[in-house]
Scaffold this motif. Structure first.
Motif, short mmCIF file in Angstrom:
data_model
loop_
_atom_site.label_atom_id
_atom_site.label_comp_id
_atom_site.label_asym_id
_atom_site.label_seq_id
_atom_site.Cartn_x
_atom_site.Cartn_y
_atom_site.Cartn_z
N LEU A 92 64.28 -37.81 74.80
CA LEU A 92 65.39 -38.15 75.69
C LEU A 92 64.91 -38.20 77.13
N ARG A 93 64.10 -37.24 77.51
CA ARG A 93 63.57 -37.18 78.88
C ARG A 93 62.70 -38.40 79.18
N ASN A 94 61.81 -38.73 78.25
CA ASN A 94 60.90 -39.86 78.46
C ASN A 94 61.62 -41.20 78.41
N ALA A 95 62.75 -41.25 77.70
CA ALA A 95 63.51 -42.49 77.58
C ALA A 95 64.47 -42.71 78.75
N GLY A 96 64.52 -41.76 79.68
CA GLY A 96 65.41 -41.89 80.83
C GLY A 96 66.84 -41.53 80.53
N GLY A 97 67.06 -40.71 79.49
CA GLY A 97 68.42 -40.36 79.11
C GLY A 97 69.04 -39.23 79.89
N LEU A 98 68.24 -38.46 80.62
CA LEU A 98 68.80 -37.33 81.35
C LEU A 98 69.64 -37.76 82.54
#
Length: 227
Positions: A92-98
């Motif tokens: 999630l962090r790497n996908a820009g979801g935060l």
């Protein structure tokens, strides 16, 4: 028992991947329904592992950006359900979801805000994710929420404390205590009491300031000084 049977049937029929593909649909109702089913499936650990193996956290980023409150709410709930897995939080962090998740903390819809707080609470279980959410303003927003009787919820206060667990100097200065599970390591410092909303300066910036007659800053450092 019925839900377990249905969940197993979905998994056995290879229904997880089609469900995740629905998350990119342009139909809000379909996206919300798919997110709800995935959340229900994720309550069982074997199925949660299968769901995560299909990159659900990358797929959930688009629904988190939705302007539809139902989609926002169900997407945040999916993050909360799957985010107990460390690899899922990293994805999630790497996908820009935060970033879109933190923005949902601003929502005027109680359920969206509640589920976003729940998801943030779960995602704050590791230091890199908590640090990134702090950088995105989650700490400030949660403090603001918890000061409002009408906006705080069952998860907002726990989410705030979870994030502060990865910034113990700030937690101690702001709350005046640490939990028994908080382990003080070298680099911890006691700046003294600060008001909510006031950010503690990093130790590097504090050490660069000129000496003054204010309260001394206590630093924990167990390493022997270099000769």
């Amino acid at each position: 028992m019925f839900l377990i049977y249905i969940s197993s049937a979905v998994a056995e029929a290879d229904g997880v991947e089609p469900l995740i593909s629905v998350l990119s649909s342009k139909r809000d109702g379909a996206v919300a329904s798919a997110a709800t089913v995935l959340t229900n499936l994720a309550t069982q650990e074997p199925l949660r592992v299968i769901i995560q193996s299909h990159s659900v956290m990358s797929a959930i980023v688009e629904p988190l950006h939705s302007s539809n409150s139902l989609v926002q709410s169900t997407a945040a709930l999916t993050v909360a359900a799957v985010g107990c897995d460390a690899d899922a939080r990293t994805e999630l962090r790497n996908a820009g979801g935060l970033e879109p998740l933190v923005k949902l903390l601003h929502s005027r819809h109680d359920e969206v805000r509640r589920n976003a707080c729940w998801a943030v609470m779960v995602c704050a279980n590791d230091e890199p994710t908590a640090a990134e959410m702090t950088r995105l303003g989650a700490l400030d927003i949660l403090e603001e929420i918890n000061l409002s009787i009408g906006r705080k919820n069952n998860f907002s206060e726990v989410a705030l404390e979870k994030i502060l667990d990865h910034n113990l100097p700030q937690k101690y200065s702001q709350m005046g205590y640490l939990a028994s599970s908080n382990i003080i390591l070298d680099g911890f410092y006691d700046y003294g009491k600060v008001k909510r909303g006031i950010k503690l300066l990093p130790l590097e910036e504090l050490s660069a300031q000129e000496l003054n007659d204010r309260r001394a800053i206590i630093l924990v450092n167990t390493k022997a000084p270099e000769a």
